[in-house]
Design a protein around this motif. Structure first.
Motif, short mmCIF file in Angstrom:
data_model
loop_
_atom_site.label_atom_id
_atom_site.label_comp_id
_atom_site.label_asym_id
_atom_site.label_seq_id
_atom_site.Cartn_x
_atom_site.Cartn_y
_atom_site.Cartn_z
N PRO A 294 0.83 -1.21 0.00
CA PRO A 294 0.00 0.00 0.00
C PRO A 294 0.86 1.26 0.00
O PRO A 294 1.89 1.32 0.66
N MET A 295 0.44 2.24 -0.76
CA MET A 295 1.18 3.50 -0.87
C MET A 295 0.49 4.56 0.00
O MET A 295 -0.66 4.92 -0.21
N THR A 296 1.21 5.04 1.00
CA THR A 296 0.69 6.10 1.87
C THR A 296 1.43 7.40 1.59
O THR A 296 2.45 7.42 0.90
N LEU A 297 0.91 8.49 2.13
CA LEU A 297 1.55 9.79 1.93
C LEU A 297 2.95 9.79 2.54
O LEU A 297 3.88 10.42 2.01
N ASN A 298 3.13 9.07 3.62
CA ASN A 298 4.43 8.96 4.25
C ASN A 298 5.44 8.31 3.31
O ASN A 298 6.60 8.74 3.21
N GLN A 299 5.01 7.28 2.58
CA GLN A 299 5.90 6.62 1.63
C GLN A 299 6.21 7.51 0.43
O GLN A 299 7.30 7.47 -0.12
N VAL A 300 5.23 8.29 0.03
CA VAL A 300 5.45 9.22 -1.09
C VAL A 300 6.58 10.19 -0.74
O VAL A 300 7.48 10.44 -1.55
N ILE A 301 6.55 10.71 0.47
CA ILE A 301 7.58 11.65 0.92
C ILE A 301 8.91 10.92 1.10
O ILE A 301 9.97 11.43 0.72
N ARG A 302 8.87 9.72 1.67
CA ARG A 302 10.11 8.98 1.93
C ARG A 302 10.82 8.57 0.64
O ARG A 302 12.05 8.55 0.58
N LEU A 303 10.04 8.26 -0.40
CA LEU A 303 10.63 7.83 -1.66
C LEU A 303 10.96 8.98 -2.60
O LEU A 303 11.53 8.76 -3.68
N ALA A 304 10.58 10.19 -2.20
CA ALA A 304 10.83 11.35 -3.06
C ALA A 304 12.32 11.51 -3.34
O ALA A 304 13.16 11.47 -2.43
N GLY A 305 12.67 11.67 -4.60
CA GLY A 305 14.05 11.90 -4.99
C GLY A 305 14.92 10.67 -5.06
O GLY A 305 16.09 10.75 -5.43
N THR A 306 14.36 9.51 -4.72
CA THR A 306 15.16 8.28 -4.74
C THR A 306 15.08 7.56 -6.09
O THR A 306 15.89 6.68 -6.37
N GLY A 307 14.08 7.91 -6.88
CA GLY A 307 13.88 7.23 -8.15
C GLY A 307 13.28 5.85 -8.01
O GLY A 307 13.22 5.09 -8.97
N LYS A 308 12.82 5.51 -6.81
CA LYS A 308 12.26 4.18 -6.56
C LYS A 308 10.74 4.19 -6.48
O LYS A 308 10.12 3.21 -6.08
N ASN A 309 10.12 5.31 -6.84
CA ASN A 309 8.67 5.39 -6.87
C ASN A 309 8.20 5.49 -8.32
O ASN A 309 8.98 5.85 -9.21
N VAL A 310 6.95 5.18 -8.57
CA VAL A 310 6.43 5.21 -9.93
C VAL A 310 5.94 6.60 -10.33
O VAL A 310 5.53 6.80 -11.47
N PHE A 311 5.96 7.54 -9.39
CA PHE A 311 5.60 8.92 -9.71
C PHE A 311 6.35 9.88 -8.80
O PHE A 311 6.86 9.49 -7.74
N LYS A 312 6.42 11.12 -9.22
CA LYS A 312 7.09 12.16 -8.45
C LYS A 312 6.05 12.97 -7.67
O LYS A 312 4.87 13.01 -8.03
N ILE A 313 6.49 13.65 -6.64
CA ILE A 313 5.58 14.41 -5.79
C ILE A 313 4.85 15.46 -6.60
O ILE A 313 3.65 15.71 -6.42
N ARG A 314 5.54 16.10 -7.54
CA ARG A 314 4.89 17.16 -8.31
C ARG A 314 3.76 16.61 -9.20
O ARG A 314 2.83 17.34 -9.52
N GLU A 315 3.88 15.37 -9.59
CA GLU A 315 2.79 14.74 -10.38
C GLU A 315 1.57 14.50 -9.50
O GLU A 315 0.43 14.67 -9.91
N PHE A 316 1.84 14.11 -8.25
CA PHE A 316 0.76 13.79 -7.33
C PHE A 316 0.04 15.05 -6.86
O PHE A 316 -1.15 15.11 -6.76
#
Length: 316
Positions: A294-316
């Motif tokens: 499951p993807m939570t807002l906490n994970q979105v922030i934690r993965l930001a800038g790592t290139g390991k997420n399927v989207f970037k914060i600015r897209e979200f």
């Protein structure tokens, strides 16, 4: 043996495939037996010789042979690929799920389809009036809630806005995205291809909520409903909270009641949308990315800038 007793005879296999074929149209019936994407090109199967003469005897001889071969292959394929809805081989399922092996899925699907067709034909003016009435009450709740914002302390505003957002989602947005109003709303506003889709204006007017309607369509309509209760179901609650132990089960459950829609559901549905887009393009997921988690807002922030997420914060 029991397996021999259960094994269908060749005549039954031929009857299963051959009965629907009209006896006077060997070419038409045989063409229907061809694998998808292939056509019958041999002149014998068309009921004529290459010299233009009739060859009914030869045509039916070849037809019977082809039917027998196709029937045997079909039965072997069934034995090899007998699987449950989630793709698991039936033999690997727990004992309580073995009933799926005896369920006539084709017959069940046919009955559900026939039920859907019957209910669709029963829709009429009364359904349109009901939809309009629900939409009116929904807007009324929004109007009362917004009009009483100045009055405090004010439980009325909370109740009205809660009724508005909940009914807009569970009674209008949910049903519209499933196509429940496709045949009742002549304007097309509440159709599955028009409701809240296509522009910011439509989203604001039709369904102003935390979830992106397109993302909801992927996560809920496709992944959730087609994999209900399975490991690949993104809404499988027991899997999503399996790490909650002891007091956390109560504390996190209470906290989730307050923030789950924007802290979990919005990013998780958006994640499923991006995963679907990558798969459609044939592009790989980031290394180490678990699409089932499951993807939570906490994970979105934690993965930001790592290139390991399927989207970037600015897209979200």
């Amino acid at each position: 043996s029991s397996s021999a007793a259960c094994a269908p005879t060749l005549s039954s296999l031929m009857a299963e495939v051959f009965v629907p074929l009209p006896l006077s149209h060997g070419a038409t019936g045989l063409a229907g037996l061809e694998a998808p994407g292939r056509t019958v090109q041999d002149s014998h199967f068309a009921g004529r010789t290459e010299h233009g003469g009739s060859s009914a005897g030869l045509s039916w001889s070849l037809s019977l042979s082809a039917v027998a071969v196709l029937a045997v292959r079909r039965q072997r394929s069934r034995k090899q690929t007998r699987r449950a809805r989630g793709g698991e081989a039936v033999s690997t399922l727990p004992m309580e799920d073995q009933w799926i092996a005896k369920l006539d899925l084709d017959g069940f699907g046919k009955e559900v389809h026939e039920l859907g067709e019957r209910l669709r034909k029963e829709q009429g003016e009364s359904d349109q009036k009901h939809l309009k009435k629900m939409a009116w009450w929904n807007k009324f709740c929004a109007f009362v809630g917004l009009a009483t914002l100045w009055w405090k302390p004010n439980p009325l505003t909370v109740i009205m806005l809660a009724l508005y957002t909940t009914s807009r989602w569970t009674m209008i947005g949910h049903h519209a995205s499933h196509g429940g109003y496709n045949h009742t709303d002549e304007s097309g506003r509440y159709s599955s291809r028009g409701f809240a889709l296509g522009s910011l204006w439509r989203r604001t007017r039709d369904w102003l909520d935390w979830m992106l309607p397109e993302a909801w369509g992927i996560e809920h309509n496709q992944l959730h409903h087609y994999r209900l209760g399975e490991e690949t179901d993104p809404d499988l609650v027991e899997r999503n909270v399996e790490q909650w132990k002891g007091w956390q089960k109560y504390a996190r459950t209470f906290a989730s009641m307050m923030v789950w829609k924007w802290a979990y559901y919005a990013p998780n549905t958006f994640k499923e949308l991006k995963v679907a887009e990558l798969k459609k393009k044939g592009e790989p997921l980031p290394e180490g990315f678990d699409e089932k988690a499951p993807m939570t807002l906490n994970q979105v922030i934690r993965l930001a800038g790592t290139g390991k997420n399927v989207f970037k914060i600015r897209e979200f």
